[in-house]
Design a protein around this motif. Sequence first.
Motif, short mmCIF file in Angstrom:
data_model
loop_
_atom_site.label_atom_id
_atom_site.label_comp_id
_atom_site.label_asym_id
_atom_site.label_seq_id
_atom_site.Cartn_x
_atom_site.Cartn_y
_atom_site.Cartn_z
N MET A 196 1.02 -1.21 0.00
CA MET A 196 0.09 -0.11 -0.16
C MET A 196 0.87 1.31 -0.01
O MET A 196 1.94 1.24 0.54
N HIS A 197 0.51 2.26 -0.47
CA HIS A 197 1.35 3.51 -0.57
C HIS A 197 0.42 4.66 -0.33
O HIS A 197 -0.93 4.81 -0.77
N GLY A 198 0.95 5.57 0.30
CA GLY A 198 0.17 6.63 0.86
C GLY A 198 0.95 8.25 0.80
O GLY A 198 2.31 7.92 0.96
N GLU A 199 0.44 8.99 0.48
CA GLU A 199 1.17 10.35 0.47
C GLU A 199 0.37 11.49 0.93
O GLU A 199 -0.83 11.47 1.11
N TYR A 200 1.15 12.36 1.65
CA TYR A 200 0.60 13.66 2.42
C TYR A 200 1.43 14.84 2.10
O TYR A 200 2.76 14.66 2.81
N LYS A 201 0.91 15.86 1.44
CA LYS A 201 1.82 16.96 1.39
C LYS A 201 1.67 18.02 2.52
O LYS A 201 0.39 18.30 2.84
N VAL A 212 5.26 13.79 2.48
CA VAL A 212 5.42 12.60 3.04
C VAL A 212 5.10 11.33 2.30
O VAL A 212 3.93 11.31 2.15
N VAL A 213 5.93 10.51 2.09
CA VAL A 213 5.35 9.30 1.26
C VAL A 213 5.64 7.90 2.29
O VAL A 213 6.75 7.89 2.90
N VAL A 214 4.67 7.13 2.20
CA VAL A 214 4.77 5.78 3.04
C VAL A 214 4.57 4.69 2.25
O VAL A 214 3.75 4.83 1.32
N ASP A 215 5.30 3.42 2.25
CA ASP A 215 4.90 2.20 1.46
C ASP A 215 4.82 1.26 2.74
O ASP A 215 5.69 1.20 3.72
N LEU A 216 3.88 0.38 2.56
CA LEU A 216 3.61 -0.72 3.79
C LEU A 216 2.88 -1.69 3.08
O LEU A 216 2.09 -1.82 2.21
N GLU A 217 2.80 -3.07 4.03
CA GLU A 217 2.24 -4.16 3.72
C GLU A 217 1.17 -4.43 4.88
O GLU A 217 1.54 -3.81 6.03
N ALA A 272 3.14 -4.20 8.15
CA ALA A 272 4.53 -4.49 8.12
C ALA A 272 5.17 -4.36 7.11
O ALA A 272 4.79 -3.38 5.98
N ARG A 273 6.82 -4.23 6.89
CA ARG A 273 7.51 -3.72 5.83
C ARG A 273 7.63 -2.10 5.65
O ARG A 273 7.18 -1.82 4.36
N PHE A 274 7.16 -1.37 6.72
CA PHE A 274 6.99 -0.03 6.71
C PHE A 274 8.05 0.67 6.14
O PHE A 274 9.19 0.61 6.79
N ARG A 275 8.02 1.65 4.89
CA ARG A 275 8.97 2.54 4.88
C ARG A 275 8.62 3.91 4.51
O ARG A 275 7.60 4.24 4.04
N ASN A 322 10.70 3.95 11.05
CA ASN A 322 10.30 2.75 10.29
C ASN A 322 9.92 1.69 11.70
O ASN A 322 8.65 0.97 11.27
N ALA A 323 10.88 1.48 12.50
CA ALA A 323 10.60 0.46 13.39
C ALA A 323 9.48 0.85 14.29
O ALA A 323 8.72 -0.11 14.90
N ALA A 324 9.21 2.12 14.71
CA ALA A 324 7.89 2.52 15.57
C ALA A 324 6.86 1.99 14.68
O ALA A 324 5.62 1.55 15.66
N VAL A 325 6.46 2.13 13.38
CA VAL A 325 5.28 2.04 12.65
C VAL A 325 5.14 0.55 12.57
O VAL A 325 3.94 0.07 12.49
N ASN A 326 6.24 -0.29 12.06
CA ASN A 326 6.06 -1.74 11.91
C ASN A 326 5.54 -2.25 13.29
O ASN A 326 5.98 -2.32 14.16
N GLY A 327 4.53 -3.18 12.81
CA GLY A 327 3.96 -4.05 13.95
C GLY A 327 2.56 -3.29 14.61
O GLY A 327 1.88 -4.01 15.26
N LEU A 328 2.18 -2.08 14.28
CA LEU A 328 1.06 -1.25 14.79
C LEU A 328 -0.07 -2.09 14.29
O LEU A 328 -0.24 -2.35 12.93
N PRO A 329 -0.99 -2.07 14.95
CA PRO A 329 -2.62 -2.49 14.30
C PRO A 329 -2.83 -1.82 13.22
O PRO A 329 -2.79 -0.52 13.17
N VAL A 330 -3.61 -2.33 12.35
CA VAL A 330 -4.17 -1.56 11.35
C VAL A 330 -5.17 -0.54 11.43
O VAL A 330 -5.56 0.39 10.65
#
Length: 349
Positions: free
Chosen positions: A1-6, A13-18, A25-28, A45-53
């Motif tokens: 999944m891909h998200g952007e916020y100006k 700010v751009v994020v990619d995640l699964e 998972a695999r948040f960048r 990245n580590a802080a966001v990885n593992g958070l509930p959806v």
Amino acid sequence: MHGEYKVPGGKLVVVDLEIEDDRIARFRLAGDFFLEPDSALDDINAAVNGLPVESDATVIANAVRGALPDGAQLLGFSPEAVGTAVRRALVTAPGWRDFDWEIVHDDAVSPRMNLALDEVLTSRVGEGRRRPTLRIWEWNESAVVIGSFQSYRNEVDPEGAATHGFDVVRRISGGGAMLMAAGQIITYSLYVPASLVAGMTFADSYAFLDDWVLQALRSLGIDAVYQPLNDIASPTGKIGGAAQKRLANGGVLHHATLSYDIDGQVMTEVLRIGREKLSDKGTTSAAKRVDPLRSQTGLERAEIIERFKDTFRSLTDAETGSISADEYADAEALVESKFATEAWLHRVP
């Protein structure tokens, strides 16, 4: 999944995640922001990885903030911006250019008709019967427009309004009263689908939907900034304010009024501007609270409007449009049944 916020006034700010087992998972994180030290990127990245959806933007922001090393510097973005980008990724929110836009700048109508058009056009966008639209208001008489929840008698001096030729009308959005003197303000409305602001807090959506006008003002040499919740300002004073109304069908109305050339004395005689409100804004004079665009640019109102339209067009590829005959007819009927009635005007006495 891909998200952007100006970030309004900031960076992208751009994020990619699964998603795995209902967790991120695999948040960048990426973007054109500045971040020191470099290692803080891995911490985020580590802080966001593992958070509930189901984590909302605030939960995500708090996780990011808690993971930052002491002395970390975030320039052009914030933990809240990361949270917003993540939520937009999770709901697959579109951006400005993902829609087919139009700009409407039709002939002048009455203030009541402008208010009715706001409701009609927002509803049509929510129903999918109209493209997302930027509309520039023109009106043929002066009026005081009070917010949906404001008290008529607390906000307006009827004698002062009559003396200066101001009608009094009520809009469907909240917020404060605006003095719509002929030729002295610039008002615009955005009619957008709720998906454009999906994943944002209500407060963030205000800044997001007005970022384009900040860019237009800056192109005119005005150091425009957004002051939460809904003010547009410069170092020399407030320029204007925005308000929103969200309909159940998914249509979102966002409109703003900017002062072009205002008479502060008339304002104090028409509006009951209390001392508490003035002191909250850090000034003792209503005339000093608003800094008109004319004094800052030296341009005619029409020139500023054209810059607004050009800026919006450059960001959205919007086409020139118009209001249809049946949309006008629906608005006229709404004026008669709602906006011209005493029951609506005095819904909050």
